[in-house]
Design an enzyme around this catalytic site. Structure first.
Site, short mmCIF file in Angstrom:
data_model
loop_
_atom_site.label_atom_id
_atom_site.label_comp_id
_atom_site.label_asym_id
_atom_site.label_seq_id
_atom_site.Cartn_x
_atom_site.Cartn_y
_atom_site.Cartn_z
N ASP A 222 -3.71 -15.79 -5.17
CA ASP A 222 -2.56 -14.90 -5.29
C ASP A 222 -1.49 -15.25 -4.25
OD1 ASP A 222 -1.62 -12.35 -6.54
OD2 ASP A 222 -1.64 -11.64 -4.48
N GLU A 283 -1.05 -19.44 -7.56
CA GLU A 283 0.03 -18.63 -8.08
C GLU A 283 1.21 -18.83 -7.13
OE1 GLU A 283 1.84 -14.27 -8.89
OE2 GLU A 283 0.86 -14.83 -7.04
C1 NOJ Z 1 0.83 -11.45 -7.67
C2 NOJ Z 1 -0.02 -10.66 -8.61
O1 NOJ Z 1 -0.16 -11.38 -9.81
C3 NOJ Z 1 0.65 -9.33 -8.78
O2 NOJ Z 1 0.11 -8.59 -9.82
C4 NOJ Z 1 0.58 -8.61 -7.46
O3 NOJ Z 1 1.29 -7.40 -7.55
C5 NOJ Z 1 1.19 -9.45 -6.34
N1 NOJ Z 1 0.80 -10.82 -6.40
C6 NOJ Z 1 0.77 -8.91 -5.01
O4 NOJ Z 1 -0.57 -9.24 -4.76
#
Ligand code: NOJ
Length: 559
Positions: A222, A283
């Site tokens: 993440d 991500e």
């Molecule tokens: C990316 C995640 O995919 C999202 O859903 C989340 O709110 C943020 N990161 C914070 O962790």
């Protein structure tokens, strides 16, 4: 020009089971909305286990589970309070082990989400930091700073949270006086770790090992572009039209700082200690594909989400460009390109591809949004877009429910919404709840088979009865049948490990290429396109004799 994923690292034969992530189709499970075995209205891990056969039948290679670790659920689990346990709403560690074993028995790999940028404010480290004094080792695990102004009453800089509002929160010190501020890129319940602190690094290497020892095949990481902040935390004002997760602008002091790469090199080494091709997927929302490719250099992560592809409009030239760019840039660093059209942070592509107004990532759509999509056009385009994506060499990500053609739920009642974006912007941005509604399994069952009590943490639209999996399974023209055919043909013809050769002569509004024995033609224009000779393997919609109608993709086996 011809691109081959294998060319990228010629020494790596794609032997069965070897480097599976280079070609895998990975299905994202958002556990709270997938299937609810307990009947409390929130999906859970036993719910996942109960539906593994459906995923096998669909034909995916792997699943990625969004967070199920212990969490107060302020951001749907992306606020982790204990990285080494399952939240009771999702089950237990034993439930996790059973789910993992069940997936592996069916040849399905399992990737889990890891959230290293921030924890929950309920994490024991943050609770210790709140009780400890400024300058203490407990505070040094997070980013605490003195405020500006005569009495420290102003935040340390002007940064704005991704979810709206400021990026700093002031704490009350143990003696009751107003004290330091801590940084939170997201909600104030999600304080950012200080990744320059070796203790934080050691802790996360240990967390990786905890899950690797249990047998997971990898991690979706993440906010992999956010861990390191620019020295001195300089002021920065984002473009108000930009997507909230970053990615549109260069030079943002909290995104894409070079220091993150050291972390990925450390993590790469940890994964390399384990057998079985464990993988890291970033991500990382960054301005260009070339920048994203830096996250997947040979000693860093293995994959990164291709958000440039996801954000590309339904436009043939733009698609040709982003595909060429992606294959080129990822091959240059020896990594596969990935492809993705939907996830839990964006408007579902069955709606997004027919929006008629700009809609920055994270804004969502709701009853008062301009440019709402025509659902028929949206679904037709989504089916064509997925049919194009699944023919591309590399690895593809699917998001639960897209195989049913689910649209974004636009008319959720205000009081049902739960995304922190909705609250932090006072309803100005709807946020992401519309793509997170529990998915339908059975038309004639409570909550459409999501559970057997009828409870659902977000209300499901009544039209979803027709989209339930049991209805679609019986219908050869359904979106589910299309996905199953695409995945079967993709596997049969080795398209994930294949190569792409552009085909000319079909006109500007057409995306046409060959991948091995398969010719792929996507018609994004208004005029029908003549089809070449050959057997039709799959078509995303009805063909018109020997012509391909608008917003339709076809796969043809060379004659
Ligand atoms: C990316 C995640 O995919 C999202 O859903 C989340 O709110 C943020 N990161 C914070 O962790």
């Amino acid at each position: 020009m011809t691109f081959t994923q294998q060319d990228a690292r010629p020494e790596l034969e794609s032997a069965p089971g070897s480097e599976w992530w280079r070609t895998a189709v990975i299905y994202q499970i958002y556990p709270r909305s997938f299937a609810d075995a307990s009947g409390d209205g929130l999906g859970d891990l036993p719910g996942v286990t109960a539906h593994l056969d459906d995923l096998k039948e669909l034909g995916v290679d792997a699943i990625w589970l969004s967070p199920f670790q212990r969490s107060p659920q302020k951001d749907a689990g992306y606020d982790v309070a204990d990285y080494r346990d399952v939240d009771p709403i999702f089950g237990t560690l034993a439930d996790f082990d059973a789910m993992l074993a069940g997936a592996h028995e069916r040849g399905i790999r399992v990737i889990v989400d890891l959230v290293p940028n921030h924890s929950s404010d309920q994490h024991v480290w943050f609770q210790e930091a709140l009780k400890a004094a400024p300058g203490s080792p407990e505070r040094a695990r997070y980013i605490f700073r003195d405020g500006k102004g005569e009495n420290g009453e102003l935040p340390p800089n002007n940064w704005e949270s991704v979810f709206g509002g400021g990026m700093w929160k002031r704490v009350t010190e143990a003696d009751g006086t107003p004290g330091q501020w801590y940084l939170h890129i997201f909600d104030e319940s999600q304080p950012d770790f200080d990744w320059t602190n070796p203790e934080v690094r050691a802790e996360f290497r240990d967390i990786l090992r905890f899950w690797l020892d249990r047998g997971v095949d990898g991690f979706r990481v993440d906010v992999a572009h956010g861990l390191i902040k620019a020295a001195g935390l300089p002021d920065f004002t984002p473009d108000p039209e930009g997507g909230s997760m970053g990615g549109d602008a260069a030079g943002v002091p909290y995104w894409g700082q070079p220091g993150v790469h050291e972390v990925w090199r450390e993590w790469h080494e940890v994964l390399a200690e384990y057998d079985g091709d464990r993988a890291l997927c970033a991500e990382a929302w960054l301005p260009t594909v070339a920048q994203t490719a830096l996250w997947v250099r040979p000693d860093e992560m293995h994959q990164a989400f291709n958000f440039a592809y996801l954000e590309t409009k339904w436009d043939a030239e733009a698609l040709r460009d982003v595909i060429t760019d992606s294959l080129h840039e990822y091959a240059a660093v020896g990594a596969p390109s990935t492809w993705v059209l939907s996830n839990h942070d964006v408007v579902r592509h069955a709606s997004r591809l027919a929006l008629t107004a700009e809609n920055p990532q994270g804004a969502g759509i709701g009853p008062k949004s301009p440019g709402k999509p025509d659902p028929v056009k949206g679904l037709r385009r989504a089916r064509a877009a997925t049919s194009l994506m699944l023919a591309l060499p590399g690895s593809s990500y699917l998001y639960q429910g897209e195989e049913l053609g689910l649209p974004e739920v636009i008319d959720l009642p205000d009081d049902a919404r739960q995304d922190p974006t909705w609250f932090r912007t006072n309803g100005e941005r709807y946020g992401r709840d519309g793509c997170r509604v529990p998915i339908p399994w059975t038309a004639d069952a409570p909550a459409y088979g999501f559970n057997d009590t009828g409870a659902a943490w977000l209300p499901q639209p009544t039209e979803w009865a027709e989209l339930a999996r049991d209805v679609q399974r019986e219908d050869p023209a359904s979106t589910l049948s299309l996905y199953r055919s695409l995945l079967a043909e993709r596997r049969a013809h080795g398209l994930g490990a294949g190569s792409l050769e552009w085909l000319d002569g079909y006109g500007d509004d057409v995306v046409a290429f060959r991948n091995g024995p398969v010719t792929v033609i996507a018609n994004l224009g208004d005029a029908a396109v003549d089809l070449p000779a050959g057997d039709v393997l799959v078509a995303s919609g009805p063909l018109d004799g020997d012509t391909l109608p608008t917003d339709t993709t076809v796969w043809i086996a060379a004659a």
